[in-house]
Design a protein around this motif. Sequence first.
Motif, short mmCIF file in Angstrom:
data_model
loop_
_atom_site.label_atom_id
_atom_site.label_comp_id
_atom_site.label_asym_id
_atom_site.label_seq_id
_atom_site.Cartn_x
_atom_site.Cartn_y
_atom_site.Cartn_z
N HIS B 174 46.10 38.50 42.48
CA HIS B 174 47.05 39.51 42.03
C HIS B 174 46.45 40.18 40.79
N LEU B 175 46.40 41.51 40.83
CA LEU B 175 45.72 42.27 39.77
C LEU B 175 46.53 42.28 38.48
N PRO B 176 45.92 41.95 37.34
CA PRO B 176 46.63 42.10 36.07
C PRO B 176 46.76 43.59 35.73
N LEU B 177 48.00 44.08 35.65
CA LEU B 177 48.20 45.53 35.54
C LEU B 177 48.84 45.97 34.22
N ALA B 178 49.54 45.07 33.52
CA ALA B 178 50.20 45.51 32.28
C ALA B 178 50.63 44.31 31.45
N TRP B 179 50.75 44.56 30.12
CA TRP B 179 51.22 43.54 29.18
C TRP B 179 52.26 44.19 28.29
#
Lengths: 331, 306
Positions: B174-179
Motif C-alpha cells: 500500500h503506497l504511503p500517500l500522506a501524513w
Amino acid sequence: MELVCPAGNLPALKRAVDEGADAVYFGFRNATNARQFAGLNFTDQRARDGIAYAQARGRRVFCAINTYPQPDGWGQWARAVDQAADLGVDALILADMGLLEYAATRHPDLPRHLSVQGSATSHAALRFYHDHFGIKRAVLPRVLSITQVRDLAKQSPVELEVFAFGSLCIMAEGRCYLSSYLTGESPNTRGVCSPAGHVRWEETPDGLESRLGGVLIDRYADDERAGYPTLCKGRFAVDGETYHAIEEPTSLNTLELLPELAELGISAVKIEGRQRSPAYVSKVAGIWRQALDRLAREPARFHPDPAWLAGLGGVAEGTTTTLGAYERRWK
Amino acid sequence: MRDTPLELTLGPVLFYWSRERYEAFYREAADWPVDTVTLGESVCSRRRDMKLDDWLGLGRELAQAGKRVVLASQTLIESEADLRDLRKLCDNGDFLVEANDQSALQGLIERGLPFVGGAALNLYNRQAIAVLERAGMQAWQAPVEMSREALSTLLEDCRAQGVESPCEVFAHGHLPLAWSSRCFTARRHRRPKDRCGFVCQDYPEGLALRSQEGQEVFTLNGIQTLSGACQDLRHELPAMQAMGVAAARLSPRAAGMAEIVAAYDAARRGEPPAPDPLRLVDASLCDGYWHGGAGMARRTEEASSC
C-alpha cells in the motif's frame, strides 16, 4: 507582522494592494506554481503591470514557483526563476532543492522563501534549507500546534510566515500524493489538488453525487449544501460508519491567535486563495488589515471584532472555520 | 542498464504491530532473499513498543544473517521530542539512516554521515539529487507518484551528468500517500490523538476507507494515509532493471510476506511467475503511477497469477 495576500490575477492583486496587503504573491500561467487553474495566474506582461502597481505603492511582490520540476521540464522551471528575477519581484517562493540551488547560484541577491510545499516542520529542517540555499523566510505547513510553532520559532534561523486564513490542508504540504492517486495530477507535479477536469457532478435518486477521478467523494441530500469535492473533505465509510473521515469542509481562521503569533515573532501571516475571486481577496485583505492595525495599536487588549468574524465566515469554504492544528485538540 | 541484478529492499513496517509480531516477522525475514532491510518507526512517535535499542538489536541479527540494514527516520517531525529521537537515531553508531525529512538530512549532514534519501524528500529531478549526493547521499528513492517514463528520463539525465547514486522504486504494498498531525484511526474511534489508546495497533494492515459505494479508496494508518489498493509492479522488474533502477522496495504486510518476497525474487531472476491460483494479497491491486496515470489504476491484467 506583514500581511501576505493571494493574487490569482491582476484585478485580485490590485484589490489586495488597495485593501492594505503588505505583500502579494502570484504565479505564472503554467505548472510551475501550486495553483494551476484554468484562466488563473499571470502572463509576463500582466506580472509586469502587477509588480509596478504594487511596488509603486510601497508593497512587495513574491513569485511562487513552488511545484517540483519534472524530469523532462527542468528548463521550464529554471526559466520561470529567471523570468521572475528579470521582472524584479521582491522574493521567490520555492520548494524544490534543485531549484533552490539554481536560484541561489544564478540570482544570489534575490531573496528566497521556502514554500509550504517544502514541508519544513522543525527548526532542524529550516536549518537545512538555510545552510544549503540561504533561504530568508519559510512558510510553515498547517500541521503544527501553536506550542510547536512556539518551540520552532525560538530556534528558527529564518523569518517565519504562517497561514492565517483560507482553505485548510490537513496533510503535511508537499508530501501529499492523494490527488494524483485518484487523478494522476498532484500539487507537486502539476500544481493542482483534486483538479476540476476530473470532477463529475450527477443528480441521482440517492442525491447529488460528486466524483473525483470516478471515485464517489460525497453524496448530498436535498437540504445539504454541496461543496467542491476536495478529496480529503468527502464523506467516506470506515468500519461501517459514514462520516467526514479525514476532515470536514472547513476553513482555517487564526484571527484570535494574532497576539500570540506576534509575540512569537512570526514575520508574516498568509492568506490562502489565489483561486478565489478578486472580491474575496478584497474582503479578506481588508478585514485582516484592520485586525493587524488594531493589534499594532493595542496589542494587550486585542480581540477579534465580531464583524470581522462574520465577514470572514461569510466567505469561508464550508462557512465554518477552525483553528486547525494550531489547537491541539483538533488532532 | 545496470550490470548488477536488481536488489530487493524490505521497507520499514508502516503499521503499528506488537513487539512479538515485529520479532517474529524479522526472524522470518532473516531467511528471505532480500538484500536490504529497513527498520524503525517512520510514522508516529507515539508508537513506543519498540525502542531504538530494540531496533538496533534486530538490526544486528539481520546483519549477521547477511542483510544490509538501514534505519528509517520519522517522516513528519513536529516536536522537540521528535527531534531528540531523531538525534539518537543519527547517533546510533551502527547503521545507515534513511532520511525521510529535511530534519534528518540536517542531523546526518551535520555529523558528516552518509545517508539514504527517502521517497518523501521529493527528489523529482537530477539537480535535487545532485545536491544531496554532494552532501553524502548514497542511495535514493523515487517519489511514489513518479511514472516509468519520467523516471527513465531522470535516470538517463543522471547518468549523463555523472550523478550515480542508486535509485529504488516502491514496488509492492500500500503506497504511503500522506501524513498529517491528525490521527485518523483515533478519529474513527472518537478519541483525541493525545489519548489515542494506541488503537492503530488493532489494525495490523491498516483501516480501510471506502467510498459510499464500497470502493476501497485509502487505508488509514494512524497519521498516515496509504493507498486503498496494493501497488504491484512485479511484472515490471525487467523494465526497471533495463532502465537502471537498482532496487525494488517491498512494503511489509502482516500476512503472506514470505510469498510476496519469493514471487519478487523469482521475477527479478527472470523466472516466469508460477501459475498460482491464489492471489498474493487480499486487496485490489494497482500500478497506475508507473504507467503515467492515476495511482489507483490497474493496467496489468493477470487475474490468474496476481
